[in-house]
Scaffold this active site. Sequence first.
Site, PDB file in Angstrom:
ATOM      1  N   PHE A 173      39.285   4.833 -59.846  1.00 29.59           N
ATOM      2  CA  PHE A 173      37.848   5.086 -59.741  1.00 29.59           C
ATOM      3  C   PHE A 173      37.082   3.777 -59.839  1.00 29.59           C
ATOM      4  CE2 PHE A 173      38.876   5.177 -64.223  1.00 29.59           C
ATOM      5  CZ  PHE A 173      37.819   4.510 -64.830  1.00 29.59           C
ATOM      6  N   CYS A 174      35.820   3.824 -59.402  1.00 33.17           N
ATOM      7  CA  CYS A 174      34.925   2.671 -59.469  1.00 33.17           C
ATOM      8  C   CYS A 174      33.495   3.191 -59.462  1.00 33.17           C
ATOM      9  CB  CYS A 174      35.187   1.714 -58.308  1.00 33.17           C
ATOM     10  SG  CYS A 174      35.025   2.488 -56.685  1.00 33.17           S
ATOM     11  N   THR A 175      32.533   2.315 -59.319  1.00 38.00           N
ATOM     12  CA  THR A 175      31.128   2.710 -59.458  1.00 38.00           C
ATOM     13  C   THR A 175      30.686   3.717 -58.403  1.00 38.00           C
ATOM     14  OG1 THR A 175      30.653   0.515 -60.354  1.00 38.00           O
ATOM     15  CG2 THR A 175      28.766   1.856 -59.673  1.00 38.00           C
ATOM     16  N   CYS A 180      37.547   1.589 -55.270  1.00 35.84           N
ATOM     17  CA  CYS A 180      38.731   2.425 -55.489  1.00 35.84           C
ATOM     18  C   CYS A 180      39.299   2.928 -54.165  1.00 35.84           C
ATOM     19  CB  CYS A 180      38.438   3.575 -56.451  1.00 35.84           C
ATOM     20  SG  CYS A 180      36.928   4.488 -56.165  1.00 35.84           S
ATOM     21  N   ILE A 202      31.941   6.899 -59.886  1.00 31.74           N
ATOM     22  CA  ILE A 202      31.394   7.302 -61.184  1.00 31.74           C
ATOM     23  C   ILE A 202      29.986   7.867 -61.036  1.00 31.74           C
ATOM     24  CG2 ILE A 202      30.766   6.493 -63.497  1.00 31.74           C
ATOM     25  CD1 ILE A 202      32.761   4.121 -62.918  1.00 31.74           C
TER      26      ILE A 202
END
Length: 301
Positions: A173-175, A180, A202
């Site tokens: 996952f990432c922002t 990701c 996220i």
Amino acid sequence: MYVVAALYHFTRFADPDALRAPLRSIAEAGNVRGSLLLAPEGINGTIAGPRAGIDAVLAHIKGLPGCAGLEWKESTATAAPFGKLKVRLKTEIVSMGAPGLDPADVGTHVAPAEWNALISAPDVAVIDTRNAYEVEIGTFEGAVDPATESFRDFPAWWQANKHRFANQRIAMFCTGGIRCEKSTAYLKEQGVEEVFHLKGGILKYLEDVPEDQSLWQGGCFVFDERVAVGHGLAELPFDLCRACRHPISCEEKADLAFEEGVSCPRCMDVHSDADRARFRERQKQIALAKARGEAHLGAGD
């Protein structure tokens, strides 16, 4: 009230340079500011402005080759998140040092509503693909932190640590989803078969998943003047150290090492006296511009 739109889309642009001027013109006409990156592999950026201006820019992007399926995340801000507009050309829309990856061959998207079940499974390793300073203020419960200073460090980290994840499914996952998603393309190129990533990142998870059902802990760093958001994308009480560009809490701002625009507890011993003198002069100019009701901006892109 400003509308903030975070977007990215992987597609093949034959001539990204030709797309730059028309895109900039549409954004300027709508009083939209922020940063947009164009590369042979697609488009990425975050923009803010009035509703009509944002709608015009998004409609223009959706009309670009291969971008009809563009998705984006929206939020609002009470103050202008960006001071100027930048539309730039890059070799990658997110710099991983792997421009030859096929962005169409990525891992499986997992919707926010299904994410909790996936990362709670015992055979799933959850990896945070963001930088260390982002992870410090918030991450998912039980996630692995590669402690990278830059996304370009991720391939080397994986090569040094992939043995830790043998026989496990990988969830990343990432922002907003872009790092990701590209990470899953890299892992698939490396032979990892079962790899997943959080659709919308996220930000989409915090928007969709109620706080009482959330596995997210802390705040999510964002690359604009809001600095950090929480559940429901509400702004959190973090600021940005203008010297090192890292997020700082209210407690850190109360530390004797904090000087607005000059230093914080993290970077107090990193910069030289000459650096701090330069930062103080910059901060002085910012204060003077603010007193005159002007924006302190660098040269346009």
